[in-house]
Design an enzyme around this catalytic site. Sequence first.
Site, PDB file in Angstrom:
ATOM      1  N   ARG A  48       0.645  -0.933   0.281  1.00 60.31           N
ATOM      2  CA  ARG A  48      -0.058   0.440  -0.514  1.00 60.31           C
ATOM      3  C   ARG A  48       0.785   1.399  -0.164  1.00 60.31           C
ATOM      4  NH1 ARG A  48      -2.824  -3.468   2.147  1.00 60.31           N
ATOM      5  NH2 ARG A  48      -0.867  -4.792   2.414  1.00 60.31           N
ATOM      6  N   THR A  49       1.461   1.476   1.365  1.00 62.20           N
ATOM      7  CA  THR A  49       2.927   2.509   1.077  1.00 62.20           C
ATOM      8  C   THR A  49       3.241   3.260  -0.300  1.00 62.20           C
ATOM      9  OG1 THR A  49       2.563   2.079   3.406  1.00 62.20           O
ATOM     10  CG2 THR A  49       3.243   3.733   2.846  1.00 62.20           C
ATOM     11  N   LYS A  78      26.607  -3.093   0.529  1.00 59.91           N
ATOM     12  CA  LYS A  78      28.526  -3.183   0.409  1.00 59.91           C
ATOM     13  C   LYS A  78      28.265  -2.855   2.256  1.00 59.91           C
ATOM     14  CE  LYS A  78      27.230  -3.105  -4.661  1.00 59.91           C
ATOM     15  NZ  LYS A  78      27.246  -2.061  -5.175  1.00 59.91           N
ATOM     16  N   ARG A  99      10.855   4.061   3.852  1.00 60.07           N
ATOM     17  CA  ARG A  99      10.808   2.548   4.856  1.00 60.07           C
ATOM     18  C   ARG A  99      11.812   1.538   5.399  1.00 60.07           C
ATOM     19  NH1 ARG A  99       5.706  -1.284   4.493  1.00 60.07           N
ATOM     20  NH2 ARG A  99       4.884   0.542   5.517  1.00 60.07           N
TER      21      ARG A  99
HETATM   22  N1   CP Z   1      -0.236  -0.255   5.519  1.00 58.14           N
HETATM   23  C1   CP Z   1       1.138  -0.334   5.504  1.00 58.14           C
HETATM   24  O1   CP Z   1       1.428   0.667   5.846  1.00 58.14           O
HETATM   25  O2   CP Z   1       0.317  -1.190   3.721  1.00 58.14           O
HETATM   26  P1   CP Z   1       1.852  -2.214   3.231  1.00 58.14           P
HETATM   27  O3   CP Z   1       3.033  -2.042   4.079  1.00 58.14           O
HETATM   28  O4   CP Z   1       1.456  -2.500   2.397  1.00 58.14           O
HETATM   29  O5   CP Z   1       2.978  -0.624   2.563  1.00 58.14           O
END
Ligand code: CP
Length: 312
Positions: A48-49, A78, A99
Amino acid sequence: MQHLIETQQFDREALNRVFEIATSYESKRDESLRGKILASLFFEPSTRTRLSFESAMLRLGGNVLSMENASESSSATKGETIEDTIRIVDNYSDAIVMRHPEAGAAARAATVSEVPIINGGDGAGQHPTQAFLDLYTIAREIGRTDDFHVAFVGDLKYGRAARSLAYLLGKYDKVRMTFVSAPALKMKDDIKEYLNESNVRFDETEDIKRAMEIADVVYQTRVQKERFPSQEEYLKFKGAYVIDRSMVDHMKKGAILIHPLPRAGEIAPEVDDSPHAVYFKQAGYGVLVRMALLKTLLGEGKKTIRAYRRRK
Ligand code: CP
């Protein structure tokens, strides 16, 4: 230049403005980010994100550079540090959504980046853009952001989305919270201290049935397998709080069940067609909210966000 690292940077006015822009994108086209590039650097899995940010950027006329599975496919393998990676990628892009498995990684990136860093989830830290779309869902589906009762359920220790939303709701009036979890997965003290300081009423329980009957919003969460020290430890908690159809049928009229997704068995599929179940709609709102955030960070609205300041 603004970074989006944690929900505390946003006040109500800034969020109202973001939500107004988000709603406007349901009915209008806007290609004002043509020529801009969003880099997505994902060191942990995401559906999603990452895709909703990329979709949002493309819908605004911009372009994307995407690195999924960056823990294995980037030069981090590395030994390159987050800081060095960001010093490179900021040459290639106008904003970076990242992320990372480490809490605090987005804040580290922000210390060196020449372009806005957007925290797409940092370990067990925060997931601010998820909290914004969760709050947007609440506003759209129950019609208010003040004076309601929310029950957070499941893994409240490691669930960064629940943490971010709890912080955010501390800015609203007469929001009551119930934290439903096993004792080992309780909401951490930093959030509870913040809620006490913000005069937010909250309680903790293991009784999910009662909480679901009285809440206006039930926020179910996944047990975060990837944060447990062992599979054995994870299996102790998986399946502890599964929401089934009979539990949802006892929710109050107009109450909603939300979940940041993905789910891993904690909401039974038979719940999906309940009028209370809005988690797929919630994921759809994510594109509108992330369009509004990109527009705010890269377009004319950027002064509405409070600058991120690293705490000692
Ligand atoms: N809700 C959420 O962060 O989903 P993802 O991990 O799929 O990005």
